[in-house]
Design a protein around this motif. Structure first.
Motif, PDB file in Angstrom:
ATOM      1  N   ARG A  63       0.828  -1.221   0.000  1.00 48.93           N
ATOM      2  CA  ARG A  63       0.000   0.000   0.000  1.00 48.93           C
ATOM      3  C   ARG A  63       0.854   1.260   0.000  1.00 48.93           C
ATOM      4  O   ARG A  63       1.767   1.395   0.829  1.00 48.93           O
TER       5      ARG A  63
ATOM      6  N   THR B 147      -3.215   3.495  -2.190  1.00 48.02           N
ATOM      7  CA  THR B 147      -3.224   2.833  -3.505  1.00 48.02           C
ATOM      8  C   THR B 147      -2.530   1.473  -3.413  1.00 48.02           C
ATOM      9  O   THR B 147      -1.405   1.393  -2.910  1.00 48.02           O
TER      10      THR B 147
ATOM     11  N   THR C 181      -0.280  -0.931 -10.574  1.00 45.23           N
ATOM     12  CA  THR C 181      -1.417  -0.576  -9.714  1.00 45.23           C
ATOM     13  C   THR C 181      -2.708  -1.226 -10.194  1.00 45.23           C
ATOM     14  O   THR C 181      -3.713  -1.181  -9.488  1.00 45.23           O
TER      15      THR C 181
END
Ligand code: FRU
Length: 488
Positions: free
Chosen positions: A84, A89, A120
């Motif tokens: 994280r 994110t 991501t």
């Protein structure tokens, strides 16, 4: 016995010890393997789509690198892990076997080093660079493994340390492998793209490039997101945690005949049934290879054995095993009996891994056409494929999935198009593009091509992820996703 006494009944055979540390080892028998579908019987349930084009140049998974065996950072309970960022994110991480793409594809195993990438969205990947940029990386090169992100953010990388050359502290900013790639140590290549053997170091099958494989663990770092990049902060500490013992698992010295042995591809997980930590790996059955023989339990039931033709003397040189080890105390690992063996059936059960579903344990691995034992049409039935079994516990009495254990096969017109399958949660299955450019020719043609053509027929990049449905004793290929996609 005295007259009038009833004969003593034969004692009941003890039930097999199927605890994880137990003695029961299941077999992929010749009888089962001959159930693999013949070419005319292969269907869309297992046949992968034809690879007609693949990312080249800067579009490859890693620009300027060949990439093959790849695995995501996972949690101990076999889920895909996320690192994280401060804003929450999630970042995914992949670890790759890699080598500069100026190297001939066939020489890549002799120079393999670990790099990573991050994402991501679990689909588009950014190069992260060397996984182990400095320090004591074990082995002259690194082969496949697995990686865990623990609850406190620390990371464990399990990998194969192959070869002995320069197995000491590495000087300079980069690994031994980097120095080999940029310097002249890489040396001349043989016609088939391998390094020309240097003076012998005593191992069979190699003549200078060591092929001993040990299972190594690197830890001591935390995964973090810094300025939009995943980085590993701290200093990696490397140590060998498992070596072949010669009894349960063949050593390199015992690999005295036939194809090279294996003791590699560690896949670490916590078993939900007992909470203990285990490693699965690719091995071969212990003992001198040349002395092994096909045993009844390797072959099949009595009726099958009665109908067998003559056994080729090379069959027992194929004695692949899926190994198991348990962590007995923090940092201490112990070899256990193999989960599955394939003597007289197959030499290489590569990159074994598990998926737990509906209370069942699904065991998957990759193997090559040429690693099946020579019996009847077994090699024609075998593919550059993904194979699988299902059992009701880790040391289960495993049953082959589908027919004979075939889960995915390459198209018949392009048998060497992909390899090294990794089934992730949800049935997403990653693979790398191998040599689609040779069409339906045999793999041996590659080494006869001029160097530029060898590079042109090779993918060296992640292929399109495939999704398989897994249910009961069967699987089915359902769809094709994006290149390198690991999240649905
Ligand atoms: C599978 C494999 C692995 C090994 C690696 C070496 O593709 O044979 O078993 O770790 O390749 O390059």
């Amino acid at each position: 016995c005295a007259p009038g006494n009833a004969p003593t009944p034969a004692p009941e055979p003890a039930p097999p010890d199927t605890r994880p540390e137990g003695t029961f080892t299941d077999r992929w028998t010749l009888q089962e393997a001959l159930q693999l579908p013949a070419d005319a019987e292969k269907t869309a349930q297992t046949t992968m789509p034809l690879i007609t084009s693949w990312p080249q140049g800067a579009q490859k998974t890693l620009p300027d690198q060949w990439v093959w065996d790849t695995w995501p950072l996972k949690t101990e309970d076999m889920q895909i892990a996320t690192v994280r960022a401060a804003d929450g994110t999630p970042y995914y991480v992949l670890i790759h076997l890699s080598v500069d793409d100026s190297v001939l594809p066939g020489a890549r195993h002799d120079l393999a080093t670990l790099r990573y990438s991050y994402s991501t969205d679990g689909r588009s990947w950014q190069p992260g660079g060397y996984l182990f940029p400095e320090g004591v990386v074990l082995g002259s090169r690194n082969w496949a493994g697995s990686a865990l992100l623990k609850a406190d953010g620390s990371v464990e990388v399990y990998y194969t340390a192959t070869g002995e050359r320069d197995e000491g502290p590495v000087q300079g900013p980069s690994s031994v492998l980097e120095r080999q790639q940029v310097g002249d140590v890489q040396g001349p290549l043989t016609a088939d793209g391998q390094l020309v053997p240097q003076s012998g170091s005593g191992f069979p099958n190699e003549g200078g490039i060591g092929f001993e494989q040990r299972i190594a663990l690197a830890d001591g770092v935390k995964a973090e997101v810094v300025n939009g990049r995943v980085v590993f902060s701290g200093t990696w500490k490397h140590r060998v945690i498992l070596r072949a013992d010669g009894t349960l698992y063949q050593t390199v010295a015992q690999s005295d005949a036939g194809p090279l042995y294996g003791f590699r591809d560690p896949w670490a997980f916590r078993n939900p049934a007992d909470g203990k930590r285990y490693v699965l790996f690719t091995g071969n059955m212990g003992g001198l290879k040349s002395q092994q023989t096909c045993q009844p339990e390797d072959l099949g039931d009595a009726a099958f054995r009665a109908g067998l033709g003559a056994l080729n003397a090379e069959m027992p040189l194929h004695n692949g095993a899926i190994g198991l080890a348990v962590e007995t105390a923090p940092g201490a690992w112990k070899l256990l009996n193999p989960l599955l063996t394939a003597r007289c059936v197959n030499q290489e059960l590569e990159r074994p891994h598990l998926v737990m579903k509906d209370g069942q344990v699904y065991l998957f691995f990759s193997s090559h056409i040429g690693k099946f034992a020579p019996y009847g049409d077994l090699r024609d039935r075998g593919e550059e494929g993904l194979y699988g079994f299902v059992g009701d516990s880790l040391r289960g009495d495993y049953a082959p999935l589908n027919r004979g254990g075939l889960v995915l096969n390459t198209p018949l017109t392009q048998r060497y198009q992909s390899y090294s399958y990794d089934v992730l949660p949800g049935g997403l299955t990653t693979l790398f593009v191998d040599v689609p450019g040779i069409g339906n020719q045999d793999i041996s043609v590659v080494s006869t091509l001029p160097p530029e053509e060898q590079r042109a027929v090779f993918g060296g990049t992640l292929g399109k992820t495939l999704k398989i449905d897994i249910s009961g004793r069967s699987t089915a290929l359902v769809s094709e996703l994006n290149y390198g996609q690991i999240i649905p």
